[in-house]
Design a protein around this motif. Structure first.
Motif, PDB file in Angstrom:
ATOM      1  N   ALA A  45       0.871  -1.177   0.000  1.00 37.02           N
ATOM      2  CA  ALA A  45       0.000   0.000   0.000  1.00 37.02           C
ATOM      3  C   ALA A  45       0.910   1.230   0.000  1.00 37.02           C
ATOM      4  O   ALA A  45       2.098   1.134   0.315  1.00 37.02           O
ATOM      5  CB  ALA A  45      -0.885  -0.013   1.236  1.00 37.02           C
ATOM      6  N   VAL A  46       0.340   2.390  -0.364  1.00 32.64           N
ATOM      7  CA  VAL A  46       1.141   3.616  -0.396  1.00 32.64           C
ATOM      8  C   VAL A  46       0.605   4.612   0.620  1.00 32.64           C
ATOM      9  O   VAL A  46      -0.613   4.793   0.745  1.00 32.64           O
ATOM     10  CB  VAL A  46       1.097   4.268  -1.802  1.00 32.64           C
ATOM     11  CG1 VAL A  46       1.891   5.579  -1.810  1.00 32.64           C
ATOM     12  CG2 VAL A  46       1.653   3.328  -2.849  1.00 32.64           C
ATOM     13  N   GLY A  47       1.514   5.262   1.342  1.00 35.51           N
ATOM     14  CA  GLY A  47       1.154   6.399   2.187  1.00 35.51           C
ATOM     15  C   GLY A  47       1.579   7.663   1.457  1.00 35.51           C
ATOM     16  O   GLY A  47       2.657   7.699   0.872  1.00 35.51           O
ATOM     17  N   GLU A  48       0.752   8.682   1.488  1.00 37.92           N
ATOM     18  CA  GLU A  48       1.053   9.911   0.726  1.00 37.92           C
ATOM     19  C   GLU A  48       2.185  10.717   1.352  1.00 37.92           C
ATOM     20  O   GLU A  48       2.836  11.518   0.679  1.00 37.92           O
ATOM     21  CB  GLU A  48      -0.198  10.803   0.643  1.00 37.92           C
ATOM     22  CG  GLU A  48      -1.316  10.234  -0.221  1.00 37.92           C
ATOM     23  CD  GLU A  48      -0.960  10.272  -1.709  1.00 37.92           C
ATOM     24  OE1 GLU A  48      -0.496  11.327  -2.174  1.00 37.92           O
ATOM     25  OE2 GLU A  48      -1.112   9.219  -2.373  1.00 37.92           O
ATOM     26  N   THR A  49       2.386  10.535   2.659  1.00 36.72           N
ATOM     27  CA  THR A  49       3.433  11.272   3.383  1.00 36.72           C
ATOM     28  C   THR A  49       4.038  10.336   4.436  1.00 36.72           C
ATOM     29  O   THR A  49       3.407   9.318   4.801  1.00 36.72           O
ATOM     30  CB  THR A  49       2.838  12.488   4.136  1.00 36.72           C
ATOM     31  OG1 THR A  49       1.904  11.992   5.111  1.00 36.72           O
ATOM     32  CG2 THR A  49       2.133  13.461   3.198  1.00 36.72           C
ATOM     33  N   PRO A  50       5.220  10.691   4.975  1.00 35.66           N
ATOM     34  CA  PRO A  50       5.753   9.884   6.085  1.00 35.66           C
ATOM     35  C   PRO A  50       4.761   9.824   7.246  1.00 35.66           C
ATOM     36  O   PRO A  50       4.569   8.755   7.853  1.00 35.66           O
ATOM     37  CB  PRO A  50       7.031  10.639   6.474  1.00 35.66           C
ATOM     38  CG  PRO A  50       7.469  11.320   5.222  1.00 35.66           C
ATOM     39  CD  PRO A  50       6.199  11.722   4.504  1.00 35.66           C
ATOM     40  N   ALA A  51       4.094  10.960   7.539  1.00 36.92           N
ATOM     41  CA  ALA A  51       3.126  10.965   8.646  1.00 36.92           C
ATOM     42  C   ALA A  51       1.997   9.964   8.391  1.00 36.92           C
ATOM     43  O   ALA A  51       1.571   9.247   9.306  1.00 36.92           O
ATOM     44  CB  ALA A  51       2.553  12.381   8.818  1.00 36.92           C
ATOM     45  N   ALA A  52       1.529   9.896   7.135  1.00 35.42           N
ATOM     46  CA  ALA A  52       0.427   8.972   6.810  1.00 35.42           C
ATOM     47  C   ALA A  52       0.862   7.521   7.024  1.00 35.42           C
ATOM     48  O   ALA A  52       0.051   6.679   7.470  1.00 35.42           O
ATOM     49  CB  ALA A  52      -0.017   9.196   5.369  1.00 35.42           C
ATOM     50  N   VAL A  53       2.121   7.220   6.710  1.00 36.98           N
ATOM     51  CA  VAL A  53       2.618   5.847   6.905  1.00 36.98           C
ATOM     52  C   VAL A  53       2.653   5.515   8.394  1.00 36.98           C
ATOM     53  O   VAL A  53       2.182   4.451   8.830  1.00 36.98           O
ATOM     54  CB  VAL A  53       4.022   5.683   6.275  1.00 36.98           C
ATOM     55  CG1 VAL A  53       4.620   4.321   6.628  1.00 36.98           C
ATOM     56  CG2 VAL A  53       3.949   5.856   4.765  1.00 36.98           C
ATOM     57  N   VAL A  54       3.179   6.446   9.193  1.00 40.41           N
ATOM     58  CA  VAL A  54       3.285   6.198  10.640  1.00 40.41           C
ATOM     59  C   VAL A  54       1.888   6.059  11.256  1.00 40.41           C
ATOM     60  O   VAL A  54       1.666   5.214  12.132  1.00 40.41           O
ATOM     61  CB  VAL A  54       4.082   7.344  11.314  1.00 40.41           C
ATOM     62  CG1 VAL A  54       4.050   7.213  12.824  1.00 40.41           C
ATOM     63  CG2 VAL A  54       5.530   7.340  10.819  1.00 40.41           C
ATOM     64  N   LYS A  55       0.948   6.862  10.768  1.00 44.27           N
ATOM     65  CA  LYS A  55      -0.425   6.783  11.299  1.00 44.27           C
ATOM     66  C   LYS A  55      -0.989   5.374  11.110  1.00 44.27           C
ATOM     67  O   LYS A  55      -1.682   4.827  11.968  1.00 44.27           O
ATOM     68  CB  LYS A  55      -1.304   7.811  10.576  1.00 44.27           C
ATOM     69  CG  LYS A  55      -2.703   7.907  11.124  1.00 44.27           C
ATOM     70  CD  LYS A  55      -3.453   9.055  10.497  1.00 44.27           C
ATOM     71  CE  LYS A  55      -4.835   9.149  11.160  1.00 44.27           C
ATOM     72  NZ  LYS A  55      -5.612  10.234  10.601  1.00 44.27           N
ATOM     73  N   LYS A  56      -0.640   4.760   9.967  1.00 38.75           N
ATOM     74  CA  LYS A  56      -1.214   3.449   9.627  1.00 38.75           C
ATOM     75  C   LYS A  56      -0.484   2.278  10.300  1.00 38.75           C
ATOM     76  O   LYS A  56      -1.080   1.236  10.562  1.00 38.75           O
ATOM     77  CB  LYS A  56      -1.135   3.294   8.106  1.00 38.75           C
ATOM     78  CG  LYS A  56      -1.936   2.160   7.558  1.00 38.75           C
ATOM     79  CD  LYS A  56      -2.017   2.259   6.043  1.00 38.75           C
ATOM     80  CE  LYS A  56      -2.662   0.974   5.519  1.00 38.75           C
ATOM     81  NZ  LYS A  56      -2.221   0.675   4.173  1.00 38.75           N
TER      82      LYS A  56
END
Ligand SMILES: NC(=O)C1=CN([C@@H]2O[C@H](COP(=O)(O)OP(=O)(O)OC[C@H]3O[C@@H](n4cnc5c(N)ncnc54)[C@H](OP(=O)(O)O)[C@@H]3O)[C@@H](O)[C@H]2O)C=CC1
Ligand SMILES: O=CCCC(=O)O
Length: 290
Positions: A45-56
């Motif tokens: 899956a792709v996160g749009e930002t580093p923050a989005a990845v950490v959130k998930k």
């Protein structure tokens, strides 16, 4: 286990792919987002930002080029610090200096997160094959939890204590490697210039006490002036520079490493920074005289 992965360069792409192959759910991010496409084809899956990845993700790994990239991904807008919190962990496997690693660690811990540094020895092929050597330091509890991840990425992991020790060990290893590469290149050039066959030198070295995978793998392509990037020269020069700074801090005289650094700098100035670090051979060969 759901793992986030930030930075899909030569190493990050191979490592994230390996995690996918071994059944991990992986969410990736890369500054140049198009580099995520190949991973998506393999199930990421792709996160749009580093923050989005950490959130998930509960665990997020980073594999970024240098200290400024590693700091920026954590501290800048949309960075890791915006979402890291109690219950989340950040593992930075980039090669950086101890001060950079400590600064990242402090930021993560101030938000309630857990931090581990884990720079690696081993290049593109070991990354693809899950044969890296991991030099971890930081929170021991996180290290123990991360073993299933490290077991996929590497053949051996070391826990070295407090944050900064992994970074320092990695710089020492790469300082030795960069100096060896210079000596090897000078040897190839001296063999050829004194009328000997450098392929014979490769055979002689390979049979003796100095035999090693680096000479064996890179020697034949160096003799053909081919340097397909596995470990980019600009990163090796960064590591020499950071290792020399570590030597400065500790008053360790390192004339051999300093000379090797000069050769890598010269190679960079010749436009060879994105080639493999063995391209330092071009700087050492210099112009041919009749
Ligand atoms: N290659 C090797 O053999 C080894 C490398 N290492 C270390 O691993 C790290 C990665 O190396 P490698 O994969 O070879 O390097 P690459 O140059 O192939 O990849 C660098 C990565 O860092 C990203 N990046 C660079 N600057 C920034 C920034 N300012 N903000 C966000 N992302 C950034 C790049 O993004 P983008 O795609 O957008 O440019 C890319 O994802 C380095 O620290 C290197 O020293 C360690 C062991 C072996
Ligand atoms: O940092 C890069 C290391 C490359 C290697 O160990 O072959």
């Amino acid at each position: 286990m759901e793992v986030g992965f930030l930075g899909l360069g030569i190493m990050g792409k191979a490592m994230a792919m390996n995690l996918l192959r071994n059944g991990f759910k992986v969410t990736v991010w890369n500054r140049t987002l198009s580099k995520c496409d190949e991973l998506v084809e393999h199930g990421a899956a792709v996160g749009e930002t580093p923050a989005a990845v950490v959130k998930k993700c509960k665990y997020t790994i980073a594999m970024l080029s240098d200290p400024s990239a590693a700091i920026s991904v954590v501290y800048d807008k949309d960075g890791v610090l915006e979402e890291i919190c109690n219950g989340k962990s950040y593992i930075d496997m980039s090669t950086v200096d101890a001060d950079t690693s400590i600064k990242i660690s402090e930021g993560i811990i101030s938000k309630g997160g857990r931090f581990l540094e884990g720079p690696v020895s081993g290049s593109k092929k070991p990354a693809e094959d899950g044969q890296l050597i991991i030099l971890a330091a930081g929170e021991k509890g996180l290290y123990d939890e991360a073993i299933p991840i490290f077991d996929v990425l590497g053949k051996k992991s070391f826990f070295l204590g407090q944050v900064g020790n992994g970074a320092k060990m990695k710089l020492v290893v790469n300082m030795i490697m960069g100096s060896m590469m210079n000596a090897f290149s000078e040897g190839l050039e001296l063999t050829e210039s004194s009328g000997l066959d450098p392929r014979t030198l490769l055979d002689v070295l390979d049979l003796g006490a100095m035999a090693n995978p680096m000479f064996k793998m890179k020697g034949p392509s160096m003799l053909q002036s081919k340097y397909p990037p596995a470990f980019p020269l600009k990163h090796q020069q960064k590591d020499m520079r950071l290792a020399l700074a570590l030597g400065d801090e500790n008053a360790v005289s390192m004339p051999v490493a300093a000379a090797a650094n000069e050769a890598f700098k010269k190679a960079r100035s010749m436009g060879l920074g994105d080639q493999d670090f063995s391209a330092v051979h071009e700087a050492i060969k210099g112009p041919k005289h009749p």
